[in-house]
Design an enzyme around this catalytic site. Structure first.
Site, mmCIF file in Angstrom:
data_model
loop_
_atom_site.group_PDB
_atom_site.id
_atom_site.type_symbol
_atom_site.label_atom_id
_atom_site.label_comp_id
_atom_site.label_asym_id
_atom_site.label_seq_id
_atom_site.Cartn_x
_atom_site.Cartn_y
_atom_site.Cartn_z
ATOM 1 N N CYS A 64 51.455 72.286 20.946
ATOM 2 C CA CYS A 64 51.497 72.394 19.410
ATOM 3 C C CYS A 64 51.344 71.223 18.477
ATOM 4 O O CYS A 64 50.335 70.533 18.744
ATOM 5 C CB CYS A 64 52.815 73.047 19.129
ATOM 6 S SG CYS A 64 53.124 73.861 17.373
ATOM 7 N N HIS A 95 53.512 77.953 22.862
ATOM 8 C CA HIS A 95 55.169 77.534 23.385
ATOM 9 C C HIS A 95 55.274 78.549 24.661
ATOM 10 O O HIS A 95 54.813 79.542 24.625
ATOM 11 C CB HIS A 95 56.122 77.633 22.330
ATOM 12 C CG HIS A 95 55.892 76.836 21.247
ATOM 13 N ND1 HIS A 95 56.294 75.594 21.256
ATOM 14 C CD2 HIS A 95 55.353 76.901 19.961
ATOM 15 C CE1 HIS A 95 56.059 74.861 20.068
ATOM 16 N NE2 HIS A 95 55.549 75.780 19.222
#
Length: 504
Positions: free
Chosen positions: A362, A443
């Site tokens: 991310c 994630h």
């Protein structure tokens, strides 16, 4: 009426159980139960998780609810909305898919004075703490969280509610959306949770009870003492004293535990996970960014017997690691700037030049690229910074937020994860590879056995750790942890008394 009991088997098809059952609420319905705390990090979230699992085991259809959560650990629901990680964990313990109504208001701090406000799963802008807690506009937020609660309560029972921070912040009483005002709206029975490990448990419990209005004080039906260490017989007299001074029963004393793993939402837990390298293990250093988010991405990797995982913000630690991970962050540009100022950026580049594997997830993935731009000031005053240059991508931050669950292929294996990010990178690939470098927005990337085994494979030669056979999935592991947590709480908390309170 006594609800039937049963044990949930972890070998079940978990995804098929995690549905949204509907039922008709009978005359024996349980009223909502709210756990409030004497302060932050006293264990409310974990105890709510335990109660969700206990109620499911006893044949009920519970659902978690926290009107307002402040956390950088969040989760994408199946319909692409964002909620706090703690409520996603509680939903999983309750055998439900997470839903935005379980946490209608989420605050994600971007600095010490500013937070992103996520309402019903979508960001509605950044606000200063002063502006957020002003009375203007509070009733619209209050209406939204009440409506979310009503939707949940029409489908599930009981609702397991969680307060936020300390229940006795009387200066915020008029604008509070999540503690006693929410309990009044839901007509919930309230249990006060106190952390005895931090000291001052008598004063904190007595003060928390006595600072309430008479109406709210009457709503608090019991106390749970949490994180007890040592021989519980030594607290028997203290338990009676607590009941005498507070005028309500102590429903249980729960011991501190380290052998049950439940995802936590507060980064305060990371202070216990910082350590130096270990011989005979694959040493994995997670860079402790100032605004680190979703550090639960590394829980599965941390449990792997081949791995020693630690968090660090010291350049010297990077040189000793085999694998370096740049995690997610709520303020990518600010944290990238701090990496450069602290010497961590150069330490990562030096380690990479020596063949160390660098992984970015991310915001960490964005940092590994060539540039990060913020033309609209989404994160603050920094307009653009060069990245570490290990991946051939350029990222532009934007107001639009991507929140979705995803599947992806990794070396022929179908894997799962989710995305929560503000920013578009120039590569359209889900996973970007370069020499000794991997970047992704996903994630949960490291919750997949195929990914973990791939990144550890170079270290599993003769004399080095090897992959364990028949590794259980992260999902099955979590379900076993919920059962273990429920067993622990049943042993130390008067669950029968809690049922009585909820039927009063």
């Amino acid at each position: 009426m006594t609800a039937p009991t049963h044990t949930i088997q972890s070998s079940h098809n978990i995804s098929s159980l995690m549905t949204a059952p509907t039922h008709t609420i009978s005359s024996s319905a349980l009223r909502p139960l709210m756990l409030v705390g004497t302060g932050s990090d006293v264990g409310k979230s974990v105890l709510c998780t335990a109660l969700c699992r206990i109620f499911v085991q006893d044949g009920w259809h519970p659902a978690p609810f926290k009107a307002q959560n402040m956390a950088l650990n969040s989760f994408a629901t199946p319909d692409g909305l964002e909620i706090g990680r703690a409520q996603a964990v509680q939903a999983e313990a309750a055998m439900l898919q997470p839903h935005v109504d379980m946490n209608p208001l989420l605050l994600k701090p971007t600095s010490s004075h500013t937070t992103q406000v996520v309402l019903l799963g979508r960001p509605i802008g950044n606000r200063s703490a002063y502006d957020y807690f002003r009375r203007e506009g509070r009733e619209q937020l209050r209406l939204a969280v009440h409506q979310a609660f009503d939707r949940l309560a029409s489908r599930y029972q009981p609702i397991v509610m969680e307060g936020a921070g300390s229940v006795s912040e009387i200066n915020l009483r008029d604008t509070d959306l999540v503690n006693m005002p929410m309990a009044r709206y839901a007509d919930a029975a309230v249990i006060l949770v106190a952390d005895i490990d931090r000291g001052g448990v008598f004063a904190s419990c007595y003060g928390s009870v006595m600072l309430q209005t008479p109406e709210d004080r009457a709503r608090i039906k019991g106390i749970i003492i949490n994180k007890f260490r040592g021989d519980m017989r030594l607290f028997e007299s203290g338990r009676k004293m607590m009941e005498d001074i507070c005028g309500i029963p102590v429903l249980g004393v729960v011991p501190a535990f380290s052998d049950i793993t439940i995802d936590e939402e507060d980064s305060v837990a990371l202070a216990r996970k910082s350590s130096s390298v270990a011989d005979g293990k694959v040493n994995v250093a997670v860079v402790l960014l100032p605004h680190i988010s979703n550090y639960t991405d590394f829980a599965t990797l941390e449990r792997d017997e081949r791995v020693h995982l630690f968090y660090t913000k010291t350049p010297g630690d990077i040189a000793d690691a085999d694998i370096i991970i740049l995690p997610g962050t709520k303020n990518t540009l600010s944290d990238l700037y701090q990496l450069r100022c602290s010497g961590m950026a150069q330490a990562i580049l030096t380690a990479h030049s020596k063949g160390r594997l660098v992984i970015g997830i991310c915001g960490g993935y964005q940092m590994l690229g060539k540039t990060i731009s913020d033309p609209d000031g989404i994160e603050g005053d920094i307009v653009q910074l060069p990245g570490l240059g290990l991946l051939d991508i350029h990222t532009t931050l934007s107001a639009d937020k991507v929140t979705r669950q995803v599947t992806f292929d990794f070396e022929g294996h179908q894997c799962q994860g989710y995305e929560i990010h503000q920013g578009i990178s120039s590569s359209s690939l889900q996973i970007v590879h370069a020499e000794h470098c991997i970047g992704t927005y996903i994630h949960g990337f490291l919750d997949n056995a195929a990914v973990i085994n791939s990144i550890l494979r170079p270290y599993c030669h003769d004399g080095a750790p090897r992959a364990a056979a028949d590794n259980e999935t992260a999902e099955v592991f979590r379900q076993k942890q919920y059962d273990a947590l429920a067993d622990l709480v049943r042993q130390h908390v008067d669950v029968a008394r809690i049922y009585e309170i909820m039927r009063m």
